[in-house]
Design a protein around this motif. Structure first.
Motif, PDB file in Angstrom:
ATOM      1  N   LEU A  73     109.016  -6.718  31.609  1.00 29.80           N
ATOM      2  CA  LEU A  73     109.902  -7.150  33.174  1.00 29.80           C
ATOM      3  C   LEU A  73     111.457  -6.848  32.930  1.00 29.80           C
ATOM      4  N   GLN A  74     111.851  -5.932  33.647  1.00 30.15           N
ATOM      5  CA  GLN A  74     113.388  -5.705  33.637  1.00 30.15           C
ATOM      6  C   GLN A  74     113.638  -5.789  35.002  1.00 30.15           C
ATOM      7  N   PHE A  75     115.029  -7.066  34.734  1.00 34.10           N
ATOM      8  CA  PHE A  75     115.708  -7.764  35.054  1.00 34.10           C
ATOM      9  C   PHE A  75     116.781  -7.052  35.473  1.00 34.10           C
ATOM     10  N   GLY A  76     117.354  -5.315  34.356  1.00 30.36           N
ATOM     11  CA  GLY A  76     118.142  -5.019  34.872  1.00 30.36           C
ATOM     12  C   GLY A  76     119.546  -5.629  34.571  1.00 30.36           C
ATOM     13  N   LEU A  77     120.393  -5.043  35.371  1.00 31.06           N
ATOM     14  CA  LEU A  77     122.092  -5.331  35.110  1.00 31.06           C
ATOM     15  C   LEU A  77     122.464  -6.828  35.753  1.00 31.06           C
ATOM     16  N   LEU A  78     123.245  -8.329  35.278  1.00 27.08           N
ATOM     17  CA  LEU A  78     123.101  -9.099  36.308  1.00 27.08           C
ATOM     18  C   LEU A  78     124.280  -9.556  36.092  1.00 27.08           C
ATOM     19  N   ARG A  79     125.479 -10.803  36.926  1.00 22.85           N
ATOM     20  CA  ARG A  79     125.845 -10.826  36.906  1.00 22.85           C
ATOM     21  C   ARG A  79     125.929 -12.735  36.707  1.00 22.85           C
ATOM     22  N   ALA A 138     122.050 -16.582  34.497  1.00 23.52           N
ATOM     23  CA  ALA A 138     121.989 -15.926  33.486  1.00 23.52           C
ATOM     24  C   ALA A 138     123.071 -16.882  33.181  1.00 23.52           C
ATOM     25  N   LYS A 139     123.066 -16.975  31.402  1.00 26.05           N
ATOM     26  CA  LYS A 139     124.269 -17.808  31.958  1.00 26.05           C
ATOM     27  C   LYS A 139     125.489 -17.504  31.041  1.00 26.05           C
ATOM     28  N   GLN A 140     125.146 -16.741  29.784  1.00 19.95           N
ATOM     29  CA  GLN A 140     125.658 -16.015  28.950  1.00 19.95           C
ATOM     30  C   GLN A 140     126.083 -14.609  29.006  1.00 19.95           C
ATOM     31  N   GLU A 151     120.707  -7.502  31.451  1.00 21.92           N
ATOM     32  CA  GLU A 151     121.756  -7.712  30.566  1.00 21.92           C
ATOM     33  C   GLU A 151     122.531  -8.011  31.339  1.00 21.92           C
ATOM     34  N   VAL A 152     123.072  -8.774  31.069  1.00 23.42           N
ATOM     35  CA  VAL A 152     123.845  -9.766  31.760  1.00 23.42           C
ATOM     36  C   VAL A 152     125.430  -8.984  31.113  1.00 23.42           C
TER      37      VAL A 152
END
Length: 851
Positions: free
Chosen positions: A630-636, A699-701, A726-727
């Motif tokens: 499971l790939q979530f990619g780039l997250l804010r 994405a908490k940190q 990646e966060v």
């Protein structure tokens, strides 16, 4: 004043010198002294210019004077000289009239500052079209008052602006009603004159004596043909109640009292005080005479409270008391009065009722006593049960109808029967009746107490459960609780009457039953299920149970659910004498492997249960995940990302599963709570079925996340799903945090550009706020675009427009910019020196010489 008596240049050209005037006057006097009677006629021959302007009107012949005393003081030549001088002085005052005496946009009048002159269609319509041009403009055009209360005085300022190019006078007539008053006017100058474009102000006072609507007007008289009318209005938003105009109390027993509650809510926009009174009391001589504390009464109804106050959005529960005295429909009208002088009618409606019940159905039909059999003296119905085994239960269904439209509280009581042999035609006496509770009865009825709904059928279950070998005989009595005693009272005495409540027996049912033993046999006594079955698969097997007794038996099959699930259908019931019952065994395996179980069947009044022996073997389920990772990619940072997976059951078993993050990965990151929200996190999947699971990552940190989700399967193999993400945190900055604006002039907008840079790969939204600082009130700033979204690593040029309304140097200005995802906003400092108007005048010598 010095110099005021000097003649102007044009006046000297038109006038005659004084010396020539005297010489001509002497010559004319010699001609006039011929006769004393001819002295009454004077001709002004020396003022030729004046006579030509007067269209050479002949001097009117003077009659004999009434007062001749003054003639003795002046001679005729002197008198003529004085008259000539007076006429000369009056001719000097014949100047053009002031334009204020003419309507605007007329040939002799001033110009309007708002309306350009119109070209009339006809020449004669010029003055008529221009006469409609307004002279003064009222601001506001309507004096409007809202949100007022009784007592305070409210004021507002009405400004009258001169819309012409000429100074004008005006007169304001005060309002005609006593609720409005007009104060003294405030003029821009002395003398009560208003210059072009200037305004005068008048203070209008409003002092209401109630919360109703008020209307008045102010008249402004000017030197125009039309009078200016300024309406004065006072409007207060009225309170709006959600109370229905008809308050239906429904039905109530005669002699009783019913309280019905209605929610009254104020959905308007103002506070209101209300008073409820009978319609016959409206209009009241004074509200103190009808406003009572407590409830207002109008038999057979009463309303509580009678006086209340509701703010906007506030609600109150109004209680209506209904005390009927007869079977007719009762109806009364009340008036609810608001403090804003509005009224509304409330109609209360109710119907009186008497108690009435009816037993309309008995399952198995109603029994009849045998000839010569003793029965209860007062029972209306008789029910006989078939012989039953000891500790067994037989049931009958009873349906009782409540004929009234009133809810009735009841309870059942079981009494011993009143048995008394009577001869044919003989009646019993009430003194011979005795009521004793039957403590050892085998009968019961459910529900034993409760409420009978209005005009509805109610089901009751009558049970016979013998606990010893003998015959049972009882009487069931239905008792209605707190039934009021019917009474017929006058409406004037209804409040003084006391309500008498008592319990009443309305229904009596006589019941009988007997007891006998029973025998039971299983066929076969053991069940063996062949082959190997899946766990969770329901395997069924049939068997029979014989009742060799002379009466019906009641059975209850047990249930095994500790590891495996074993059930029998039907699990409980009744088998008639010498009859057989077919049963179905349901066996659901819980763990793989062979098993052997004993299922028990409880038979009432049997010392030992019936045992059914069962043997079977089972195997377990398997689940497969649709994706390998499971790939979530780039997250804010702070963003929630969502993805879904499919879980497929490749077996023919009902699979129970649970998904969560691996505890080992949580311990490696040093976290106690998983950032994943799995919905659903557990459940069951049907054989060969699928389940969609939504996985949400918060994405908490800022981190590079690599973890594993575990899929646990009950009695099956586990599966593992890798997860990557990646966060990052948004970072936006200004190329220059301070902007010095050059070429800044007073009141002139100055434009410049600023650069906003996105330092990450995350699309980021920005929003510019309001200008801050000590000098923000004397400046106007605008940035366009004011809001937007910056793409990954984007640099955007924004336009800054600054207008200074002061010539002081701007050093304390800041423009904040809020960036989504950043804790602190960006701040752009602004400075500059505004310049004033600079004018240079150059005079050409050639142009002045030619002039």
């Amino acid at each position: 004043m010095p110099g005021c008596s000097k003649l102007t240049f044009s006046c000297e050209k038109r006038s005659v010198p004084k010396k020539n005037l005297i010489k001509k006057l002497e010559a004319s006097c010699k001609m006039l002294t011929k006769s004393e009677d001819e002295l009454d006629y004077t001709v002004d021959s020396l003022t030729g210019d004046l006579c030509s302007k007067a269209n050479r009107k002949a001097i009117k012949k003077a009659g004999p004077p009434k007062n001749k005393t003054w003639m003795s003081h002046l001679h005729v030549p002197q008198r003529e000289l004085e008259r000539l001088l007076l006429a000369r002085m009056e001719s000097r005052n014949h100047f053009l009239k002031n334009p204020r005496f003419f309507p605007p946009n007329t040939p002799y009048g001033g110009k309007s500052l708002l309306f350009p002159p119109k070209k009339p269609l006809l020449v004669g319509d010029l003055e008529q079209s221009c006469a409609d041009t307004p002279v003064f403009l009222a601001k506001p055009s309507v004096g409007f008052f809202t949100d007022y209360e009784i007592g305070p005085v409210y004021e507002m300022v009405i400004s009258l602006q001169n819309t012409t190019a000429t100074s004008r006078y005006l007169r304001v007539l005060p309002p005609s009603t006593p609720y409005f008053a007009l104060g003294l006017g405030m003029f821009p100058g002395k003398g009560g004159m208003v210059a072009p474009g200037m305004t005068c102000q008048f203070i209008v006072q409003f002092f209401p004596d109630c919360l109703g609507d008020f209307d008045d007007f102010i008249l402004v008289e000017t030197q125009s043909a039309h009078t200016l009318l300024i309406p004065l209005q006072a409007r207060r938003a009225p309170p709006v109640l959600t109370l229905s105009p008809v308050l239906d109390c429904g039905y109530c027993l005669i002699g009783g009292m019913k309280i019905t509650r209605f929610v009254c809510k104020n959905v308007g926009f103002s506070v209101g005080k209300f008073c409820v009174m009978p319609k016959k009391s409206w209009p009241p001589p004074s509200f103190r005479a009808v406003a009572t504390i407590g409830f207002v009464e109008q038999p057979p109804f009463g309303i509580l409270p009678s006086v209340f106050e509701l703010a906007p959005g506030q609600a109150i529960c109004m209680e209506v008391l209904f005390l009927p005295t007869n079977l007719e429909k009762a109806e009364q009208t009340f008036i609810i009065v608001c403090d804003n002088c509005q009224i509304k009618e409330l109609v209360t409606v109710g119907i009186g009722q008497l108690v009435a019940l009816d037993l309309i159905y008995i399952s198995g039909e109603e029994s009849h006593p045998e000839p010569g059999e003793l029965t209860d003296l007062t029972a209306q119905h008789f029910i006989r049960f078939e012989p039953e085994n000891l500790q067994s239960t037989a049931k009958k269904q009873l349906i009782i109808r409540n004929v009234t439209h009133v809810e009735l509280a009841f309870h059942w009581q079981i009494m011993k029967p009143n048995l008394q042999p009577l001869m044919p035609g003989e009646s019993y006496s009430l003194e011979s009746l005795k009521y004793h509770p039957d403590r050892e009865t085998a009968f019961s009825i459910l529900p034993d107490r409760g409420l009978l709904s209005p005009h509805a059928d109610h089901e009751f279950i009558l049970s016979f459960s013998p606990h010893e070998s003998r015959d049972f005989h009882s009487v069931l009595q239905m008792v209605l609780e707190e039934v009021p005693e019917p009474m017929n009272l006058d409406l004037e005495n209804w409040k003084d009457s006391s309500c008498s409540m008592d319990d009443v027996i309305v229904l009596e049912i006589e019941v009988k039953g007997s007891v006998e033993p029973f025998q039971v046999l299983l066929e076969p006594y053991a069940l063996i299920i062949p082959g190997e079955n899946y766990i969770g698969i329901n395997v069924k097997k049939n068997f029979k149970m014989w009742n060799n007794s002379k009466s019906p038996i009641r059975y209850l099959w047990g249930k095994i659910s500790d590891c495996h699930i074993i059930e029998v259908e039907p699990c409980m019931g009744t088998i008639e004498p010498s009859e057989v019952e077919d049963f179905e065994l349901s066996f659901t395996g819980g763990v793989p492997g062979p098993t052997s179980q004993d299922l028990l069947c409880e038979i009432q009044n049997s010392p030992l249960p019936v045992v059914l022996h069962v043997e079977a073997a089972f195997k377990g389920p398997a689940l497969v995940i649709s994706v390998s990772a499971l790939q979530f990619g780039l997250l804010r940072l702070g963003q929630k990302a969502m993805d879904s997976i499919q879980i497929q059951n490749v077996s023919q078993l009902l699979a129970t599963w649970c998904m969560k993050e691996s505890l080992v990965c949580l311990q490696e990151r040093g976290e106690d709570v998983s950032p994943f929200d799995i919905e659903p996190s557990s459940g069951q999947i049907h054989p060969l079925g699928e389940c969609r699971v939504t996985i949400t990552l918060e994405a908490k940190q800022c981190q590079r996340l690599q973890t594993v989700l575990e899929l646990e399967v009950v009695n099956g193999a586990w599966s593992y799903l890798p997860v990557y993400a990646e966060v990052q945190e948004p970072h936006v900055y200004l190329q220059s945090s301070h902007m010095e604006v050059t070429n800044l002039y007073l009141g002139v907008p100055t434009k410049t550009t600023i650069t906003l840079i996105n330092g990450t790969l995350l699309p980021t939204q920005f929003h510019w706020g309001k200008l801050l600082g000590r000098q923000a009130s004397v400046c106007t700033a605008k940035i366009s675009p004011r809001r937007g979204t910056l793409g990954p690593s984007e640099e955007r040029q924004l336009n800054l427009e600054l207008t200074a309304h002061t010539q002081e140097e701007l050093i304390d200005l800041a423009f904040p910019c809020t960036v989504s995802g950043m804790k602190e906003p960006l701040v752009l400092g602004i400075s500059g020196k505004p310049q004033g108007l600079q004018v240079a005048i150059a005079i050409s010598m050639e142009d002045s010489g030619s002039r």
